[in-house]
Scaffold this active site. Structure first.
Site, short mmCIF file in Angstrom:
data_model
loop_
_atom_site.label_atom_id
_atom_site.label_comp_id
_atom_site.label_asym_id
_atom_site.label_seq_id
_atom_site.Cartn_x
_atom_site.Cartn_y
_atom_site.Cartn_z
N ASN A 87 74.97 -36.40 -31.34
CA ASN A 87 73.87 -35.97 -31.37
C ASN A 87 72.68 -36.77 -31.67
O ASN A 87 71.47 -36.58 -31.42
CB ASN A 87 73.97 -34.88 -32.57
N HIS A 88 73.10 -38.09 -32.13
CA HIS A 88 71.82 -39.22 -32.43
C HIS A 88 71.59 -40.00 -31.16
O HIS A 88 70.91 -40.96 -31.27
CB HIS A 88 72.20 -39.85 -33.64
N HIS B 89 81.43 -38.27 -40.65
CA HIS B 89 81.33 -39.49 -41.50
C HIS B 89 82.30 -39.61 -42.59
O HIS B 89 82.22 -40.31 -43.32
CB HIS B 89 79.95 -39.75 -42.05
N HIS C 46 82.58 -34.89 -30.74
CA HIS C 46 81.77 -35.03 -32.02
C HIS C 46 80.96 -33.85 -32.42
O HIS C 46 80.40 -33.05 -31.66
CB HIS C 46 80.52 -35.70 -31.29
N GLU D 48 76.73 -44.05 -32.41
CA GLU D 48 75.41 -42.94 -32.61
C GLU D 48 74.52 -43.28 -33.80
O GLU D 48 73.26 -43.12 -33.71
CB GLU D 48 75.83 -41.45 -32.41
N ASP E 18 81.79 -43.21 -36.28
CA ASP E 18 80.32 -43.70 -36.43
C ASP E 18 79.99 -44.94 -37.10
O ASP E 18 80.17 -44.80 -38.50
CB ASP E 18 79.69 -42.38 -36.98
FE LIG Z 1 77.16 -39.91 -37.11
FE LIG Z 2 76.49 -36.91 -35.38
#
Ligand SMILES: [Fe+2]
Ligand SMILES: [Fe+2]
Length: 274
Positions: A67-68, A180, A153, A39, A8
């Site tokens: 999810n983002h 992350h 993810h 993302e 990410d």
């Molecule tokens: Fe992320």
């Molecule tokens: Fe995420």
């Protein structure tokens, strides 16, 4: 085939790290294919078309999401005209964009890239295992695809490991994103699939998950509304996984955790430095 996955990208420090370092790494390591999770590339939340183009220009062949995906609403529109950006395959039917991409790597190999989202401690999407199974059935390793990369993810390491073993022998790499924080379980599973539970982020590690520390710490101390989360502003570190993929089988010959930057120790691909 030499393949690099980067976790990410968080805000400007992550984008600058990619732009500053990836072109040189592509050259020095003679990378055939690069996939980046984008993302959090736009201020920590989602991705814009301009930023997606920047990541592709810096050397990414495919940008994955999570999810983002839709935090920047324009992604719902430009994903339809950008086949190199994919979102999780297990979103409901009718969601804009695609969950997989097939691209030609620099060495001519056809690479299937699949993005899928876990369901433990995440939004309740469709079954991620069934979604990946469908993408693989349409483009199996060794028949249609010369390499298969799966970005899982997800929050839970158990769900990511389950995906790794579910795909063992059928994918070149199963790698986690979203937390992350890079995990130190980099390995090749018995069937030949390279695996790491989380790739880590490309961003400023002197932070909380890439964000300025003050507000997240405050939120743990006081359960009251506060300031917006903002990406940290220090120098970014690249974090991901490099895989040497067998051209004949599409399975992994070697895998390394890659961390390039000021905050994390380096573990670079042995023998790839010219
Ligand atoms: Fe992320
Ligand atoms: Fe995420």
């Amino acid at each position: 085939m030499r393949f690099l996955f980067l976790g990410d990208v968080v805000g400007r420090p992550g984008r600058l790290a990619v732009q500053d370092q990836l072109p040189g790494l592509r050259e020095r390591w003679k990378l055939d294919c690069v996939v980046i999770n984008g993302e959090n590339a736009a201020g920590g939340f989602g991705i814009t078309e301009t930023i997606c183009d920047e990541l592709l220009e810096a050397g990414a062949d495919v940008v994955t999401l999570g999810n983002h995906s839709w935090d920047q609403r324009e992604a719902l529109v430009f994903i339809e005209r950008q086949p190199a950006m994919i979102r999780p395959a297990n979103y409901p039917a009718g969601t804009p964009g695609r969950g997989a991409a097939v691209i030609e790597a620099r060495n001519g190999a056809r690479v299937l890239v699949v993005n899928v989202m876990g369901r433990l401690y995440m939004d309740a999407l469709d079954d991620p295992f069934g979604a990946v199974e469908r993408e693989l059935a349409a483009c199996p390793l060794g028949e249609v695809a010369d390499a298969v990369i799966v970005d899982v993810h997800a929050e839970a390491t158990s769900e990511k490991q389950a995906m790794g073993y579910f795909l063992d022998g059928r994918a070149s790499l199963v790698v986690g994103t979203h937390t992350h924080v890079p995990t130190s379980d980099t390995r090749i599973l018995p069937g030949g699939t390279a695996y790491q539970s989380d790739a880590g982020m490309c961003g400023d590690y002197d932070s909380i998950l890439g964000m300025h520390r003050e507000e997240p710490v405050r939120r743990f101390l006081q359960k009251t509304p506060g300031a917006r989360l903002e990406p940290a502003s220090g120098t970014g570190t690249l974090s991901g996984v490099a895989v040497d993929i067998d051209d004949a089988t599409g399975l992994a010959k070697a895998v390394w955790a890659v961390r390039v930057g000021p905050n994390l120790s380096e573990a670079l691909p042995t023998g790839w430095e010219a």
